[in-house]
Design a protein around this motif. Structure first.
Motif, PDB file in Angstrom:
ATOM      1  N   ALA A 103      11.824  -1.083  -4.475  1.00 14.16           N
ATOM      2  CA  ALA A 103      11.371  -2.456  -4.714  1.00 14.16           C
ATOM      3  C   ALA A 103      12.129  -3.430  -3.814  1.00 14.16           C
ATOM      4  CB  ALA A 103      11.569  -2.821  -6.183  1.00 14.16           C
ATOM      5  N   SER A 104      13.427  -3.207  -3.685  1.00 15.15           N
ATOM      6  CA  SER A 104      14.247  -4.073  -2.825  1.00 15.15           C
ATOM      7  C   SER A 104      13.820  -3.955  -1.364  1.00 15.15           C
ATOM      8  CB  SER A 104      15.719  -3.697  -2.977  1.00 15.15           C
ATOM      9  OG  SER A 104      16.520  -4.473  -2.115  1.00 15.15           O
ATOM     10  N   LYS A 105      13.562  -2.742  -0.935  1.00 15.03           N
ATOM     11  CA  LYS A 105      13.141  -2.505   0.448  1.00 15.03           C
ATOM     12  C   LYS A 105      11.833  -3.245   0.757  1.00 15.03           C
ATOM     13  CE  LYS A 105      11.336   1.227   3.392  1.00 15.03           C
ATOM     14  NZ  LYS A 105      11.001   2.667   3.460  1.00 15.03           N
ATOM     15  N   PHE A 106      10.845  -3.125  -0.144  1.00 20.45           N
ATOM     16  CA  PHE A 106       9.566  -3.795   0.066  1.00 20.45           C
ATOM     17  C   PHE A 106       9.721  -5.316   0.022  1.00 20.45           C
ATOM     18  CE2 PHE A 106       7.589   0.272  -1.661  1.00 20.45           C
ATOM     19  CZ  PHE A 106       7.149   0.680  -0.410  1.00 20.45           C
ATOM     20  N   ARG A 107      10.617  -5.814  -0.847  1.00 19.93           N
ATOM     21  CA  ARG A 107      10.807  -7.269  -0.943  1.00 19.93           C
ATOM     22  C   ARG A 107      11.398  -7.825   0.351  1.00 19.93           C
ATOM     23  NH1 ARG A 107      15.173 -10.067  -2.566  1.00 19.93           N
ATOM     24  NH2 ARG A 107      16.121  -8.216  -3.530  1.00 19.93           N
ATOM     25  N   VAL A 108      12.344  -7.092   0.942  1.00 19.68           N
ATOM     26  CA  VAL A 108      12.931  -7.517   2.217  1.00 19.68           C
ATOM     27  C   VAL A 108      11.868  -7.550   3.314  1.00 19.68           C
ATOM     28  CG1 VAL A 108      14.553  -6.847   4.043  1.00 19.68           C
ATOM     29  CG2 VAL A 108      15.252  -6.740   1.638  1.00 19.68           C
ATOM     30  N   GLN A 109      10.999  -6.529   3.321  1.00 17.80           N
ATOM     31  CA  GLN A 109       9.916  -6.516   4.307  1.00 17.80           C
ATOM     32  C   GLN A 109       8.953  -7.680   4.087  1.00 17.80           C
ATOM     33  OE1 GLN A 109       8.897  -2.303   3.392  1.00 17.80           O
ATOM     34  NE2 GLN A 109       8.976  -1.946   5.598  1.00 17.80           N
ATOM     35  N   GLY A 110       8.730  -8.014   2.825  1.00 15.49           N
ATOM     36  CA  GLY A 110       7.893  -9.172   2.511  1.00 15.49           C
ATOM     37  C   GLY A 110       8.526 -10.466   2.987  1.00 15.49           C
TER      38      GLY A 110
END
Length: 732
Positions: A42-49
Motif C-alpha cells: 500500500a505504501s509503495k503504491f501511494r508513493v507512486q501515486g
C-alpha cells in the motif's frame, strides 16, 4: 432434484479417499496469497501515486492511490493516508461525491489528527461547488477547530490558513443568507430504472400486469400477454436473485450491485472484492462474502458458473432458514401456486427452476456433482458456515452423518449449478473503443460480459429463435421490452442465445439440444425459406435476378438462386471474388501503413469487382464499403463517406432487422459523419439545410431504436441525445 444426482453426491462427499483428493485441491488454491492485504505494498503504491499527482496526472495518481487503498490493512494509518490522497485526486477530477466519501473514510480510519484540517478544508471546497453551503460552513468550522489543535506548524503558515478559512466562512455564510439554491446532487442517485408498463403484476413478481404465467404439458410454464402489448412496452424489470461479477471485471464493477465505479471501496479483509459504496460492502459481507473471503474467491474463480450456484445458497439465508424451507417444500409437494416469485424472499422461485439433472450426460453430471462436493467441503473446512449446527460436530464428524445438513447443502448447490446451465443470464454492457491512430469518426462497439446472474421470473419465458422481446441491463437489473407488437393471448418469447439472424439453423438446433435439451420448432426453424437465412449473407450473385445463389445443383460448378430458381455457373463469380479478396488485403496493408489514398484506390477496385459477383448484402461487400467510408472520412471527404455508409444500411437491415441495435450503431456512425459533412457547407445554404434535415432524420431514427433497446444510462443513447441538441444549435 434428480435421485441419481443426490445419491452420487452423498456417496462422493462421504468417501474418504475422494474427499481427501478434493481437500488437497482446495488447499492448493488457498496457498495463493494474492488476496492478502499488505501495508508495504500500500505504501509503495501511494508513493507512486504521489509522483503522478506532482506531475498533474490526476487519472494516473487515482489508479495508484486506489491500489494503495485496496492493499492497505483495515483501520491502518496506511489506509487513511491512501484514502486522503485519493480524495485529492478525485477533487481535481471533479468526482466530488467520491471525494467526500473518501474524506469521511480517511477520518474514520485514523488519519493523523494534525492533518485533519486539510481534509475538512477539502470537504468544504467540495460542498461549496455542490452548493451545499450549510454543510460547507460546518466543515470550515471543523477545520478551524482542528487547526487550533495543530502544534507542529509555523505561526506564519497557521495565520495564513486561518485567514483563508475566515474568508471562506464569510463567503459561505453570505451564500447561505441569500438562500443559494441547494444542489440536487447531494449523493442520492437519480434512478434510471424504467417503470413497468401497465403497472406491477401482483401474482408474478417483477412482471408487468400485462403478462400471465401459464402452464401446459406441452409448453411447461410460459408467459402469455393478457392484453395487446405495443413495441417498446416494458414487460419485466427484475433484480437478480444472485449474481457474480466475472473475474476480469472485478476492477471495474461493484461486487454487490454490478455498478461501475470511479474509486472503489475495498473489502475489509481481501484485495479482490471491490464495491461502489460502504453500504454495498456491508450487505455483501452479511449475505455471502464472509464465506467467500480469505482466499475463497481464488478457488471460486476456477469453477465458472458453479460459483453462482454457491452464491445462491449463501444468499438464501442461514442454515436454520434453509432447513425450514426444505421441510415446508416437502410438505407442500409439487402443487402449482397461484403466485410466482416474492420480492422479499424469492428462493422458492429459484429452487423450482428446471435443473435437467436426469437428462444430463453422465460425464456432465459427474463433473457438476464433483464441483458441488468440493464447494461443500470448502464450506466445512475453510469457513464457519456450519458453526450454527446444534451438534457442534467437527467437519469430519458432520460428513459422516448421511442425513446431516451438509449433504442437504451440497445437494442444493448441485441443483443450482445444474439450473444455471439452462437459466443463467449474462449481464452485458456496451463497450466503445476509439483506435489511437484514427479520428473520432471511426470507432467500434462490442457487448462485454460483466457478470452471470439468475432471474427466476424472466426465466419463465420460452425460447424462440425470432423472439418478440429484447433484454438490456442497468447495473444488475434486467429490463425486458417488447421489440414487436404482441397480441392478446400470444406467447412472449425470449431468445436463449441462438438467434436466426446470427446463427444458422443446424448450429442453433445443436446448441439448444446440447444445453437446453429440446428441439426448437419456432417459425425460423420450421419454415424452409428461413432455415438458410444466414447463408444469404455469404452468397454469390444471381446473374438473372440479383438474388443469392445458395442451393447446390447436380454440378459442383453451378448453384441455384433461392429467390428465382435460376441455375447459374459460378466459376467466373468465384474468380472475381478471389481477385477482389486480394485487392481488399492490399488495401488493408496500405491503410495500416498510413497510405490512405492507395488504400482508397484498392478498396474502390475491390468494391467494383464484388458488386459483380457477390449478393448485395454479402458481408464482404458491406465490409469493403465500410472501409471506403473510413478512408473518405480520414481524407476529410465526408460527403462521399456518407454516401458509402448509406449503401451499407439496407444490408444491415436485411440481416439484423430494421429496429436492431446493429442498425442503430450504423446510424450512430452515419450521424457522426453527417454532422462533419454539414460543417463543410455555408450556414443557411440549400445544401446545408438539406444535409441538416437528413442528419436530423438519421439521429431521430437512431434515438427511437436506442430507446427501444436501452435506457438513458446507455452511452449510445447519450451520444444521440447530445447530437440531437447539437443539430438544434446548428440551425439557430
Amino acid at each position: 432434484m434428480g435421485k441419481s444426482g443426490y445419491l452420487l453426491l452423498t456417496n462422493l462427499i462421504l468417501n474418504i479417499c475422494f474427499r481427501e483428493k478434493l481437500l488437497e485441491w482446495i488447499k492448493y488454491t488457498q496457498s495463493n496469497t494474492e488476496w492478502m492485504k499488505s501495508a508495504s505494498m500500500a505504501s509503495k503504491f501511494r508513493v507512486q501515486g504521489n509522483e503522478k499527482f506532482k506531475k498533474c496526472d490526476d487519472a494516473g495518481s487515482l489508479a495508484f492511490y486506489t491500489k494503495s487503498v485496496v492493499n492497505a490493512p483495515r483501520d491502518s494509518e496506511e489506509l487513511s493516508l491512501a484514502l486522503a490522497n485519493r480524495s485529492a485526486a478525485l477533487f481535481h477530477l471533479g468526482a466530488y461525491q467520491e471525494c467526500l466519501r473518501d474524506i469521511a473514510l480517511a477520518l474514520q480510519s485514523g488519519y493523523p489528527t494534525s492533518l485533519h484540517y486539510k481534509l475538512y478544508l477539502r470537504r468544504s471546497q467540495c460542498l461549496s461547488i455542490l452548493n451545499r453551503h450549510k454543510e460547507e460552513v460546518e466543515a470550515l468550522q471543523s477545520a478551524q477547530k482542528c487547526l487550533e489543535l495543530t502544534r507542529n506548524m509555523s505561526l506564519s503558515k497557521k495565520s495564513s490558513i486561518e485567514r483563508d478559512i475566515e474568508l471562506a466562512l464569510s463567503e459561505a455564510s453570505s451564500q447561505l443568507s441569500i438562500g443559494s439554491i441547494q444542489s440536487a446532487s447531494d449523493g442520492s442517485e437519480v434512478s434510471c430504472i424504467p417503470v413497468l408498463t401497465y403497472g406491477e403484476n401482483q401474482r408474478f413478481a417483477y412482471a408487468s400486469a400485462a403478462l400471465d404465467l401459464r402452464y401446459t404439458e406441452e409448453q411447461g410454464r410460459h408467459v402469455v400477454a393478457n392484453r395487446d402489448v405495443k413495441m417498446g412496452d416494458t414487460l419485466f424489470v427484475e433484480r437478480p436473485y444472485a449474481f457474480v461479477v466475472l473475474p476480469d471485471q472485478y476492477r471495474a464493477h461493484c461486487h454487490n450491485c454490478c455498478a461501475s465505479y470511479t474509486a472503489p471501496v475495498p473489502c475489509w479483509e481481501c484485495t479482490l472484492a471491490l464495491y461502489c459504496s460502504e453500504a454495498c460492502r456491508q450487505e455483501s459481507w452479511d449475505l455471502y462474502h464472509q464465506w467467500e473471503c480469505h482466499g475463497g474467491l481464488e478457488l471460486l474463480h476456477s469453477i465458472g458458473i458453479a460459483h453462482l450456484g454457491l452464491r445462491v445458497v449463501l444468499k438464501s439465508g442461514s442454515l436454520p432458514t434453509l432447513k425450514d424451507f426444505f421441510t415446508k417444500l416437502q410438505e407442500s409437494g409439487s402443487q402449482l401456486q397461484d403466485t410466482y416469485g416474492d420480492k422479499q424472499y424469492n428462493y422458492k422461485a429459484v429452487y423450482q427452476l428446471v435443473s435437467h439433472l436426469d437428462d444430463m450426460k453422465l460425464e456432465d453430471l459427474f463433473q457438476y456433482t464433483m464441483t458441488a462436493c468440493m464447494l461443500t467441503l470448502y464450506l466445512c473446512h475453510y469457513t464457519d458456515y456450519f458453526k450454527v449446527e446444534e451438534n457442534s460436530l467437527s467437519p469430519d464428524e458432520l460428513l459422516q452423518d448421511r442425513k446431516s445438513v451438509v449433504c442437504l447443502v451440497g445437494a442444493m448447490i448441485l441443483r443450482h449449478i445444474a439450473q444455471l446451465v439452462c437459466n443463467g443470464h449474462a449481464i452485458t454492457k456496451l463497450d466503445r473503443t476509439f483506435p489511437e491512430n484514427e479520428n473520432k469518426e471511426v470507432w467500434t462497439e462490442r457487448q462485454v460480459r460483466i457478470a452471470t446472474a439468475i432471474y427466476p421470473s424472466a426465466s419463465m419465458m420460452n425460447h424462440s429463435c425470432d423472439p418478440n422481446i429484447i433484454n438490456s441491463f442497468y447495473n444488475q437489473y434486467l429490463i425486458v421490452r417488447a421489440c414487436k407488437d404482441i397480441s392478446k393471448g400470444e406467447e412472449v418469447f425470449n431468445c436463449y442465445g441462438p438467434h436466426f439472424r446470427h446463427m444458422g439453423s443446424q448450429e442453433r438446433q445443436e446448441a439448444l439440444r446440447s444445453q437446453y435439451f429440446f428441439i426448437c420448432t419456432c417459425r425460423p426453424c420450421s419454415l424452409s425459406g428461413q432455415q438458410d437465412f444466414q447463408e444469404r449473407f455469404s452468397a454469390l450473385l444471381c446473374p438473372k435476378c440479383s438474388g443469392p445463389l445458395l442451393e447446390g445443383s447436380e454440378s459442383s460448378r453451378h448453384m441455384t438462386c433461392s429467390d428465382c430458381g435460376h441455375s447459374a455457373s459460378i466459376s467466373g463469380l468465384i474468380e472475381n471474388a478471389f481477385q477482389a479478396h486480394a485487392l481488399f488485403n492490399e488495401g488493408v496493408v496500405a491503410l495500416d501503413t498510413g497510405d490512405i489514398k492507395q488504400a482508397l484506390k484498392k478498396f474502390e477496385a475491390c468494391w467494383y469487382l464484388r458488386q459483380q459477383c457477390l449478393y448485395r448484402s454479402h458481408k464482404d461487400l458491406t465490409t469493403c464499403v465500410d472501409q471506403l467510408a473510413k478512408c473518405y472520412s480520414m481524407l476529410g471527404d465526408y460527403g462521399r463517406s456518407v454516401e458509402c455508409l448509406l449503401l451499407i444500411l439496407p444490408a444491415v437491415e436485411e440481416q439484423f432487422g430494421s429496429n436492431s441495435i446493429e442498425v442503430a450503431n450504423e446510424l450512430q456512425k452515419l450521424s457522426d459523419v453527417m454532422i462533419c459533412d454539414i460543417s463543410d457547407h455555408s450556414l443557411g445554404s440549400a445544401a446545408y439545410l438539406e444535409k441538416h434535415k437528413k442528419a436530423t432524420e438519421c439521429v431521430q431514427r437512431a434515438k427511437r431504436i436506442f430507446e427501444l433497446h436501452y435506457g438513458i444510462w446507455n452511452t449510445g443513447l447519450q451520444d444521440i441525445l447530445y447530437k440531437e441538441g447539437q443539430l438544434e444549435q446548428m440551425v439557430m
